[in-house]
Design an enzyme around this catalytic site. Structure first.
Site, PDB file in Angstrom:
ATOM      1  N   ASP A   1       0.834  -1.192   0.000  1.00  0.00           N
ATOM      2  CA  ASP A   1       0.000   0.000   0.000  1.00  0.00           C
ATOM      3  C   ASP A   1       0.874   1.250   0.000  1.00  0.00           C
ATOM      4  O   ASP A   1       1.899   1.312   0.687  1.00  0.00           O
ATOM      5  CB  ASP A   1      -0.897  -0.028   1.243  1.00  0.00           C
ATOM      6  CG  ASP A   1      -1.941   1.060   1.245  1.00  0.00           C
ATOM      7  OD1 ASP A   1      -2.769   1.072   0.335  1.00  0.00           O
ATOM      8  OD2 ASP A   1      -1.922   1.882   2.183  1.00  0.00           O
TER       9      ASP A   1
ATOM     10  N   GLU B   1      16.079 -14.098  -0.628  1.00  0.00           N
ATOM     11  CA  GLU B   1      16.617 -15.014   0.381  1.00  0.00           C
ATOM     12  C   GLU B   1      15.706 -16.231   0.541  1.00  0.00           C
ATOM     13  O   GLU B   1      16.176 -17.384   0.584  1.00  0.00           O
ATOM     14  CB  GLU B   1      16.759 -14.269   1.705  1.00  0.00           C
ATOM     15  CG  GLU B   1      17.193 -15.129   2.877  1.00  0.00           C
ATOM     16  CD  GLU B   1      17.115 -14.362   4.195  1.00  0.00           C
ATOM     17  OE1 GLU B   1      16.845 -15.005   5.231  1.00  0.00           O
ATOM     18  OE2 GLU B   1      17.285 -13.124   4.184  1.00  0.00           O
TER      19      GLU B   1
END
Length: 568
Positions: free
Chosen positions: A245, A295
């Site tokens: 957002d 990752e």
């Protein structure tokens, strides 16, 4: 009707899952082939994601508010529709001043929506059905009920607690004026004054939306460190990514000077304050978040998605957010705001394909979301909405669909004042720009409210459904093969079958006035008639798929059609 050469088997009984009764038969499509575009690791590049506004999707417990168990019950419907994944609007603990975008706890589930166990079961069900799950995250601001802000109210000016936000002394003789002239997106000043613990009038805090949504200070290292923990919390629970957002927000000019925007006092939503939005430091945050996602990808091979709500002036500016080490995608809102006009559509599509694909990303198309007037109403007719949807689904890149668009729902624009909940209404005193009309709970079945949204004998839905929703239920759409549901379903199925509808190329064709036409890859031709009279079809023969009946050689008004051209 929908014209399609996709073969079908005889109908078989089917059910819309969830609290409602049996649903009607649905035409079977041929077995899907694996998507011919990007490999699984790059699933997001041409994915179609369905936006679920949780409180309006499906109520499982009869309180009139949608919830996570309700979403679980309807997942088979979404799988049958043919989407690749689901984006959930916020379901975190919140006082709901802005329907969950005022977050009090980023690592929990609000009891009105269920529990963390319900969420884990939702993740499990999505995995079983092969649906990706994307969560909304709200990093620009939190709730005034967030523990950090409560601590700040009790602390002194200049404290570490207040440094997590934007607290400042006021101007004027006694600090009675806001620190600057900034305006809030939802109307009024962007500053509110607090009462200090000793009872005196005190400092002001910044809120670019409502006073219940204080902006976080991303220049304070505690803030990015905390949000890294939030990301890992949900990634560890199995989510496939995040919709971010206000992705162009976060950082404000460090000196908080007055805005130079001469129209600042008149603006509410979509304000363009260069001191509060699109600051260069925000890109460092997206690089850090991208590194966290990479990752996790290295651990199991599943690529996690970052898609940003980056409201910036031009496609070229948006392209900066989707560079190779930043967000994977950013919503392309210029098409959402485009009027029903061939030249305007041509310009925004051309700019997006040129500027955004140059970064190595793909365009993320949207025609509607929880903040916009529904497409059928915005474009002025169901026919135009269908044509626009089929046009969008033929464009290279990814697409996001807002719940209920596949049912042809119109905007509910006659809600009484006493049921409106949008903070824009309360901040401005005006119905202009309010968003409740596109958030009315979905109609699933039956002929009267709650239309299968809630179990029998439930509380009224949180926003009232109009009687006209009886014409738009999922139950009815499944039996009507001329319904927009079947247009969406067949278009989504063809996106999987046809390699031309992956990322691919787009080449514009010469057309008569008010018509757009282009080819995708080798042999797929797409045309849309934006006019009010029939136009010559760009090719002869029966369309592969069309949003309205296409007589031979003719492209009717407000119609999009796809053709497969024979190889020469």
């Amino acid at each position: 009707m929908i014209t399609s050469v996709v073969p079908g088997d005889p109908p078989r009984p089917a059910q819309v899952p969830g609290p409602s009764a049996a649903a009607p038969a649905e035409r079977e499509l041929p077995a899907e082939q694996p998507a011919s575009g990007a490999p699984d690791a790059l699933w997001w590049r041409d994915a179609v994601i369905y936006q679920v506004y949780v409180r309006s999707f499906q109520d499982s417990n009869g309180d009139g508010i949608g919830d996570l168990p309700g979403v679980r019950a309807r997942l088979p419907y979404l799988k049958r529709l043919g989407v690749d994944g689901v984006w959930l609007n916020p379901f975190y603990p919140s006082p709901q001043h802005d329907h969950g975008y005022d977050v009090a706890d980023y690592k929990g589930v609000d009891p009105m929506f269920g529990t963390l166990e319900d969420f884990d079961l939702l993740v499990e069900d999505c995995r079983k059905l092969g649906l990706r799950l994307v969560l909304d995250t709200v990093p620009n601001h939190c709730s005034t009920e967030h523990p950090w802000f409560q601590d700040a109210l009790l602390a002194a000016p200049g404290s570490t607690e207040r440094a997590r936000f934007h607290f400042a002394d006021g101007r004027g003789t006694d600090g009675e004026l806001p620190p600057n002239n900034w305006r809030a997106m939802f109307g009024g000043p962007a500053w509110s004054r607090i009462t200090e613990p000793d009872g005196t009038a005190g400092q002001w805090y910044l809120h670019m939306f409502t006073p219940e949504q204080p902006d976080l200070n991303w220049r304070n290292p505690e803030v990015p460190a905390e949000f890294e923990k939030v990301l890992r919390f949900w990634l560890d629970r199995g989510v496939d990514g995040f919709r971010i957002d206000v992705a162009a927000g976060l950082f404000k000019h460090p000196e908080l000077p007055d805005s130079p925007d001469p129209e600042a006092d008149e603006r509410t939503r979509d304000s363009v304050n260069p001191l509060a939005w699109n600051q260069p430091e925000v890109h460092d945050i997206w690089r850090a978040w991208r590194a966290i996602c990479e990752e996790y990808t290295q651990l199991d091979g599943r690529q996690r998605l970052l898609v940003g709500e980056a409201s910036v002036p031009t496609p070229a500016e948006q392209a900066k957010y989707v560079r190779a080490d930043e967000l994977h995608q950013a919503f392309f809102f210029h098409l959402l705001h485009a009027p029903w006009d061939s030249e305007h559509f041509h310009q925004v599509i051309d700019a997006a394909v040129r500027d955004i694909t140059a970064t190595g990303s793909t365009v993320t198309w949207v025609l509607n979301n929880h903040d916009q007037v529904r497409t059928t109403t915005r474009f002025g007719s169901p026919e135009r909405a269908r044509a626009a949807a089929l046009l969008m689904l033929a464009l290279p890149g990814a697409a996001y669909l807002y719940q209920g668009e596949e049912l042809g729902l119109p905007e509910v624009d006659d809600l009484p004042d006493d049921v409106i909940t949008d903070p824009i209404f309360f901040r401005t005193g005006s119905r202009k720009g309010i968003r409740d009309g596109c958030r009315v709970p979905l109609p699933w079945s039956g002929t009267e409210a709650p239309f299968g949204f809630s179990p029998d004998d439930s509380a009224p839905s949180w926003l009232p459904q109009p009687p006209s929703f009886a014409d738009h239920t999922a139950e009815r759409a499944l039996t009507d093969h001329t319904s927009p549901y079947h247009l969406y379903r067949e278009a989504l199925h063809l996106r999987r079958l046809l390699p031309q509808l992956g990322e691919g190329t787009l080449r514009w064709l010469e057309t008569p006035p008010n018509v757009l036409a282009f080819t995708r890859g080798d042999g797929l031709l797409v045309a849309t008639n934006f006019g009010t009279t029939p136009a010559p079809a760009p090719v002869t023969g029966t369309p592969l798929l069309s949003s309205a009946p296409c007589p031979p050689g003719t492209l009717p008004p407000a119609t999009t059609a796809w053709w497969i051209q024979p190889r020469m």
